[in-house]
Design a protein around this motif. Structure first.
Motif, mmCIF file in Angstrom:
data_model
loop_
_atom_site.group_PDB
_atom_site.id
_atom_site.type_symbol
_atom_site.label_atom_id
_atom_site.label_comp_id
_atom_site.label_asym_id
_atom_site.label_seq_id
_atom_site.Cartn_x
_atom_site.Cartn_y
_atom_site.Cartn_z
ATOM 1 N N VAL A 79 0.855 -1.174 0.000
ATOM 2 C CA VAL A 79 0.000 0.000 0.000
ATOM 3 C C VAL A 79 0.895 1.229 0.000
ATOM 4 C CG1 VAL A 79 -0.253 0.145 2.516
ATOM 5 C CG2 VAL A 79 -2.065 0.992 1.057
ATOM 6 N N GLN A 80 0.420 2.309 -0.600
ATOM 7 C CA GLN A 80 1.217 3.529 -0.608
ATOM 8 C C GLN A 80 0.313 4.749 -0.656
ATOM 9 O OE1 GLN A 80 3.771 3.163 -3.995
ATOM 10 N NE2 GLN A 80 2.211 3.838 -5.433
ATOM 11 N N GLY A 81 0.868 5.876 -0.202
ATOM 12 C CA GLY A 81 0.135 7.135 -0.250
ATOM 13 C C GLY A 81 0.418 7.988 0.964
ATOM 14 N N CYS A 82 -0.320 9.087 1.059
ATOM 15 C CA CYS A 82 -0.211 9.973 2.220
ATOM 16 C C CYS A 82 -0.938 9.333 3.400
ATOM 17 C CB CYS A 82 -0.836 11.329 1.905
ATOM 18 S SG CYS A 82 0.076 12.277 0.667
ATOM 19 N N LEU A 83 -0.476 9.620 4.593
ATOM 20 C CA LEU A 83 -1.109 9.071 5.782
ATOM 21 C C LEU A 83 -2.518 9.627 5.937
ATOM 22 C CD1 LEU A 83 1.745 9.172 8.447
ATOM 23 C CD2 LEU A 83 1.160 7.363 6.848
ATOM 24 N N GLU A 84 -3.440 8.755 6.317
ATOM 25 C CA GLU A 84 -4.824 9.153 6.579
ATOM 26 C C GLU A 84 -4.994 9.594 8.025
ATOM 27 O OE1 GLU A 84 -6.549 5.469 5.490
ATOM 28 O OE2 GLU A 84 -6.282 5.827 3.347
ATOM 29 N N SER A 85 -4.198 8.993 8.915
ATOM 30 C CA SER A 85 -4.191 9.364 10.334
ATOM 31 C C SER A 85 -2.813 9.023 10.887
ATOM 32 C CB SER A 85 -5.280 8.626 11.112
ATOM 33 O OG SER A 85 -5.005 7.238 11.138
ATOM 34 N N ILE A 131 8.597 7.804 10.185
ATOM 35 C CA ILE A 131 7.248 8.226 9.813
ATOM 36 C C ILE A 131 6.797 9.399 10.674
ATOM 37 C CG2 ILE A 131 4.856 7.467 9.603
ATOM 38 C CD1 ILE A 131 6.024 4.638 9.209
ATOM 39 N N HIS A 132 6.268 10.413 9.993
ATOM 40 C CA HIS A 132 5.741 11.608 10.649
ATOM 41 C C HIS A 132 4.351 11.878 10.092
ATOM 42 C CE1 HIS A 132 9.823 12.150 12.083
ATOM 43 N NE2 HIS A 132 10.240 12.074 10.827
ATOM 44 N N TRP A 136 4.710 10.680 3.174
ATOM 45 C CA TRP A 136 4.180 9.801 2.142
ATOM 46 C C TRP A 136 4.906 8.475 2.343
ATOM 47 C CZ3 TRP A 136 6.309 6.699 -1.504
ATOM 48 C CH2 TRP A 136 5.455 6.202 -2.493
ATOM 49 N N VAL A 137 4.177 7.362 2.344
ATOM 50 C CA VAL A 137 4.801 6.070 2.611
ATOM 51 C C VAL A 137 4.427 5.039 1.546
ATOM 52 C CG1 VAL A 137 4.887 6.423 5.109
ATOM 53 C CG2 VAL A 137 2.906 5.321 4.120
ATOM 54 N N ALA A 138 5.323 4.113 1.331
ATOM 55 C CA ALA A 138 5.072 2.898 0.553
ATOM 56 C C ALA A 138 5.428 1.746 1.478
ATOM 57 C CB ALA A 138 5.927 2.875 -0.710
ATOM 58 N N VAL A 139 4.469 0.878 1.734
ATOM 59 C CA VAL A 139 4.637 -0.172 2.734
ATOM 60 C C VAL A 139 4.361 -1.538 2.124
ATOM 61 C CG1 VAL A 139 3.943 -0.946 5.036
ATOM 62 C CG2 VAL A 139 3.700 1.455 4.439
ATOM 63 N N ASP A 140 5.297 -2.466 2.316
ATOM 64 C CA ASP A 140 5.061 -3.880 2.036
ATOM 65 C C ASP A 140 4.843 -4.524 3.392
ATOM 66 O OD1 ASP A 140 5.511 -3.474 -0.664
ATOM 67 O OD2 ASP A 140 7.639 -4.004 -0.528
ATOM 68 N N PHE A 141 3.767 -5.298 3.524
ATOM 69 C CA PHE A 141 3.434 -5.846 4.833
ATOM 70 C C PHE A 141 2.746 -7.189 4.711
ATOM 71 C CE2 PHE A 141 -0.259 -3.576 3.392
ATOM 72 C CZ PHE A 141 -1.347 -4.289 3.869
ATOM 73 N N LEU A 155 9.618 -0.508 4.115
ATOM 74 C CA LEU A 155 9.027 0.809 4.292
ATOM 75 C C LEU A 155 9.853 1.839 3.537
ATOM 76 C CD1 LEU A 155 6.973 2.592 5.886
ATOM 77 C CD2 LEU A 155 8.675 2.701 7.701
ATOM 78 N N ALA A 156 9.203 2.599 2.673
ATOM 79 C CA ALA A 156 9.837 3.729 1.995
ATOM 80 C C ALA A 156 9.063 4.976 2.410
ATOM 81 C CB ALA A 156 9.792 3.547 0.487
ATOM 82 N N VAL A 157 9.797 6.024 2.754
ATOM 83 C CA VAL A 157 9.162 7.228 3.287
ATOM 84 C C VAL A 157 9.708 8.463 2.589
ATOM 85 C CG1 VAL A 157 8.775 8.603 5.374
ATOM 86 C CG2 VAL A 157 8.950 6.119 5.551
ATOM 87 N N ARG A 158 8.809 9.379 2.232
ATOM 88 C CA ARG A 158 9.196 10.712 1.763
ATOM 89 C C ARG A 158 8.681 11.702 2.802
ATOM 90 N NH1 ARG A 158 6.889 11.652 -3.812
ATOM 91 N NH2 ARG A 158 6.386 9.472 -3.955
ATOM 92 N N GLN A 159 9.608 12.425 3.417
ATOM 93 C CA GLN A 159 9.259 13.371 4.476
ATOM 94 C C GLN A 159 8.618 14.629 3.904
ATOM 95 O OE1 GLN A 159 9.377 12.376 7.457
ATOM 96 N NE2 GLN A 159 10.679 10.597 7.176
ATOM 97 N N HIS A 160 7.679 15.193 4.634
ATOM 98 C CA HIS A 160 7.056 16.493 4.335
ATOM 99 C C HIS A 160 6.481 16.541 2.919
ATOM 100 C CE1 HIS A 160 9.197 17.317 7.979
ATOM 101 N NE2 HIS A 160 10.355 17.209 7.378
#
Length: 172
Positions: A79-85, A131-132, A136-141, A155-160
């Protein structure tokens, strides 16, 4: 962990702690039995302790085996995208989930805390986690049905990179 499935290992320190506890309890029960005491309640406790430790260990080993197999075959979820919460975790271990970091993306919920003995990602923001609220995150789980949680394998993360996600668990 997806590229190195051999890194997926059970929390061996828990096996040592519960195993040594079982040995110690069995030694005390044997000592009391030889002294002529018959501590039936204590013996029941020892048997239950050993059964719970063996069951818990078997469940954890089974989950590790399944996760390794899914990582090798590429059959995990993504799953990937901006955090919802986003609810930041506390920098200390807790016996409850109140100190856990909790966030969601793409309808999937992720929850973990400092000091957890799991192979999956579990570094909270307050301990230098990546994660903040505006990530924006891309997560394999992989879903752990026994513990009802999603274990993060990659986990791949793009800050701000996103608007700040609301803290839906914030306590007043």
């Amino acid at each position: 962990m997806v590229t190195h499935p051999e890194a997926i290992t059970p929390p061996y320190e828990y096996f040592v702690v519960f195993g040594l506890g079982a040995v110690l309890l069995a030694a005390i029960a044997t000592f009391e039995w030889r002294r002529g005491r018959r501590p039936i309640r204590f013996l029941v406790f020892v048997v239950v302790w050993i059964m719970v430790a063996v069951y818990g260990g078997a469940v954890e080993l089974s989950h590790v085996r399944k996760t390794r197999a899914k990582a090798r075959s590429g059959t995990y979820q993504s799953v990937q995208g901006c955090l919802e919460s986003f609810h930041p975790g506390k920098p200390y271990a807790s016996k409850t989930v109140n100190a856990d970091e909790v966030w969601s993306v793409g309808g999937e919920r992720f929850q973990y805390g400092a000091g957890q003995g799991i192979f999956a990602w579990h570094r909270v923001e307050t301990q230098g986690g990546a994660i903040h609220a505006d990530s924006w995150v891309a997560v394999d789980f992989m879903r752990d049905e026994d513990d009802r949680r999603n274990d993060i394998l990659r986990l791949a993360v793009r800050q701000h990179a996103c608007p700040r996600a609301p803290d839906t668990l914030q306590l007043s």
